[in-house]
Design an enzyme around this catalytic site. Structure first.
Site, PDB file in Angstrom:
ATOM      1  N   GLU A 162     -30.995  -1.865  64.408  1.00 26.25           N
ATOM      2  CA  GLU A 162     -30.869  -2.911  65.430  1.00 26.25           C
ATOM      3  C   GLU A 162     -30.141  -4.127  64.857  1.00 26.25           C
ATOM      4  OE1 GLU A 162     -33.372  -5.664  68.525  1.00 26.25           O
ATOM      5  OE2 GLU A 162     -34.380  -4.988  66.726  1.00 26.25           O
ATOM      6  N   ASP A 199     -35.690  -0.089  65.011  1.00 24.93           N
ATOM      7  CA  ASP A 199     -36.082  -1.338  65.656  1.00 24.93           C
ATOM      8  C   ASP A 199     -36.283  -2.417  64.589  1.00 24.93           C
ATOM      9  OD1 ASP A 199     -36.941  -2.636  68.138  1.00 24.93           O
ATOM     10  OD2 ASP A 199     -38.935  -2.682  67.240  1.00 24.93           O
TER      11      ASP A 199
HETATM   12  C1  BGC Z   1     -36.579  -4.339  71.009  1.00 28.52           C
HETATM   13  C2  BGC Z   1     -37.411  -5.154  71.922  1.00 28.52           C
HETATM   14  C3  BGC Z   1     -38.805  -5.251  71.322  1.00 28.52           C
HETATM   15  C4  BGC Z   1     -38.767  -5.781  69.904  1.00 28.52           C
HETATM   16  C5  BGC Z   1     -40.068  -5.606  69.203  1.00 28.52           C
HETATM   17  C6  BGC Z   1     -36.532  -5.203  69.776  1.00 28.52           C
HETATM   18  O1  BGC Z   1     -35.630  -4.784  68.969  1.00 28.52           O
HETATM   19  O2  BGC Z   1     -35.271  -4.114  71.482  1.00 28.52           O
HETATM   20  O3  BGC Z   1     -37.420  -4.636  73.219  1.00 28.52           O
HETATM   21  O4  BGC Z   1     -39.575  -6.117  72.101  1.00 28.52           O
HETATM   22  O5  BGC Z   1     -37.805  -5.131  69.166  1.00 28.52           O
HETATM   23  O6  BGC Z   1     -40.304  -4.278  68.884  1.00 28.52           O
END
Ligand code: BGC
Length: 548
Positions: free
Chosen positions: A279, A214
């Site tokens: 991500e 993430d």
């Molecule tokens: C996730 C979100 C999240 C954010 C904070 C993003 O990459 O996909 O859903 O709110 O990270 O963790």
């Protein structure tokens, strides 16, 4: 069947020819996939019960969103204990069963590693607040007020507003690139890296096949916490994306030092043949490339297609940008819908037109090097769910209009109460206004359903090595600029983004038509004359001699 050894006794090196290049990914938003315990919220037992859906679809790389204990300020992306499982989601036994059941079906499972921030309720942050002189203070990013007593610099949260919140106890601010409930970890502190070594080993030992990182782009921040250059006047009442876009994000994301973290994690993963998938949410393709050198993340999500409209130029650009930014195009993880953005079918026009376009866009992704991912329900042609104001849940959506609840409404499995998602009287989000025709049960096996068309696309990808290879990609220009089209080893792939039918000057046999799915038993449609691609349609042509 995946026979992946667990535990340190069975460590092995990463296999040559990494397995993820051949996979089709499937993103499960856990709270909305399937409710196994009847509390109105999706959980691990529900997911296990529905794993056959992935098998039938042909997806074999499952990314599941967080399942740890969490106060739920951001639906699990605010973790208060990385070592255990939220009892509402399951327990360690359920995690083991998920992995075993998935492996028996040939599906690998990656879990979400939320390493940019913890919950404000995490014991590390509690200790940092309670004991400013103690060892956990430096687990987070603290700074004295700026001149005038305000925030230390001009950084903004991805969710809008300043990225800093004052701790009245100590008089210092702490950093949060998301909600104030999600304080950012300090990745310049070696103790943070050591703590995550343990977390990573723990879950690899449990049998996971890797991690989705993430906010991979944001882990490390500028050591001097310098303000970002401002590009436009800042309006604190503007939508969150406009607030973010008012700055050049030179000092808060994609910082030197980020790759050291990835390399460290990669060494854990490679001992077990596991995947490191970032991500990698960035503003520019060049930043994307910087996060994906040969020894960093194995794969990074390219999110550029989540925002394009139905326009050939911007779609072509959003495809070519990442391909030009990375040294190996198989590092790209492709998506056109996600847990955070308006579903493609709605974004690209809504109704059946938007659904056709969403599939036509996916067809392009599935024929490019890299690993394509579907977001739960995309394979059903789901539009954005309808969420009345009194049901809204997303902290982002509560304040502004572009909240994420609409792409997170529950999966419609079958006609009946809650469309088979849950037996509860009330589910955590409403069904979104689905109909029986949206459900898996109605679509499965019905010729021409969205599900069967996506299934045919997945099957095409899986059975065609030429579409998965790294090289041999030539873009085709057409005079009207309506087609987004390319060739790969004699294969031709074309999507028509314009208003009129376009004749495709290419030889070959149509093997996939986004309006039909597989054309195996319907070749008569293409028996004579040149192939014409209709607006909103995608076709895939095999080489004339039929050799894959
Ligand atoms: C996730 C979100 C999240 C954010 C904070 C993003 O990459 O996909 O859903 O709110 O990270 O963790």
């Amino acid at each position: 069947m995946i026979d992946r050894p667990r535990g340190t006794d069975h460590e092995r090196s990463v296999p040559l020819g990494a397995w993820w290049h051949d996979c089709v990914g499937y993103a499960v938003y856990l709270p909305s996939f399937a409710d196994g315990n009847g509390d109105g919220r999706g959980d691990l037992a529900g997911l296990i019960d529905r794993l056959d859906h992935l098998s039938v679809l042909g997806a074999d790389l499952l990314w599941v969103t967080p399942f740890h204990p969490s106060p739920g300020a951001d639906n699990g992306y605010d973790v208060s204990d990385y070592e255990t499982v939220d009892p509402a989601a399951g327990d360690l036994g359920t995690v083991g069963r998920l992995i075993d059941e998935a492996h028996q079906r040939g599906i690998r499972v990656v879990m979400d590693l939320v390493a940019n921030h913890t919950s404000r309720e995490h014991p590390w942050f509690r200790a940092a607040l309670d004991d400013p002189g103690g060892p956990y203070r430096d687990f987070y990013v603290w700074a004295d007020p700026g001149p005038g007593g305000g925030p230390p610099n001009n950084w903004v949260s991805c969710f809008g507003g300043p990225a800093w919140t004052l701790d009245p106890g100590s008089g210092q601010y702490y950093l949060h690139l998301f909600l104030p409930d999600q304080p950012d970890l300090n990745w310049r502190n070696p103790a943070v890296a050591e703590a995550f070594d343990g977390i990573i080993e723990r879950w690899l030992g449990a049998g996971f096949d890797g991690f989705r990182i993430d906010v991979a782009q944001g882990l490390v921040k500028d050591a001097a916490l310098r303000s970002n250059p401002q590009l436009a006047p800042f309006d604190p009442t503007a939508p969150r994306r406009d607030q973010w876009a008012a700055f050049e994000h030179r000092h808060d994301i994609v910082q030197p030092g980020t790759l050291d973290v990835f390399r460290r994690w990669r060494s854990h993963c490679e001992r077990r043949g596991a995947l490191l998938l970032g991500e990698t949410s960035v503003d520019h393709p060049e930043q994307y490339g910087r996060l994906l050198p040969g020894d960093g993340l194995h794969l990074g999500f390219w999110l550029g297609l989540l925002k394009t409209g139905w326009e050939s130029g911007s779609i072509r650009r959003a495809l070519r940008d990442p391909l030009g930014a990375v040294d190996d195009p198989r590092r790209i993880a492709w998506v056109c819908s996600s847990l955070d953005e308006v579903r493609a079918a709605t974004r690209l026009g809504g109704g059946d037109e938007g659904r056709r376009r969403s599939l036509a866009l996916a067809t392009l992704l599935f024929c490019l090097p890299g690993t394509p991912f579907l977001y739960q329900g995309e394979e059903l042609g789901l539009l954005q769910g309808d969420v009345p104001a009194e049901w809204r849940h997303d902290p982002v959506g509560a304040a502004v209009t572009d909240g994420r609840d609409g792409c997170r409404t529950p999966m419609p499995w079958e006609p009946g109460p809650n469309f088979g998602f849950s037996v509860a009287d009330r589910t955590w989000l409403p069904d979104g206004g689905r109909t029986d025709d949206d459900t898996v049960a109605v679509q499965r096996g019905r010729p021409d359903s969205w599900f069967e068309r996506y299934r045919a696309l997945v099957a095409l990808r899986r059975s065609t090595p030429a579409l998965r290879q790294a090289g041999d990609l030539t873009w085709i220009d057409d005079a009207d600029d309506a087609l987004v089209a390319f060739r790969r080893s004699g294969w031709t792939i074309a999507t028509n983004c314009g208003p009129d039918p376009v004749g495709l000057g290419a030889n070959g046999t149509v093997v996939f038509d986004s309006d039909l799915g597989s054309v195996a038993d319907r070749t008569d449609q293409y028996a004579t004359g040149p192939v014409v691609v209709r607006p909103g349609q995608a076709v895939v042509l095999a080489p004339p001699d039929g050799t894959p």
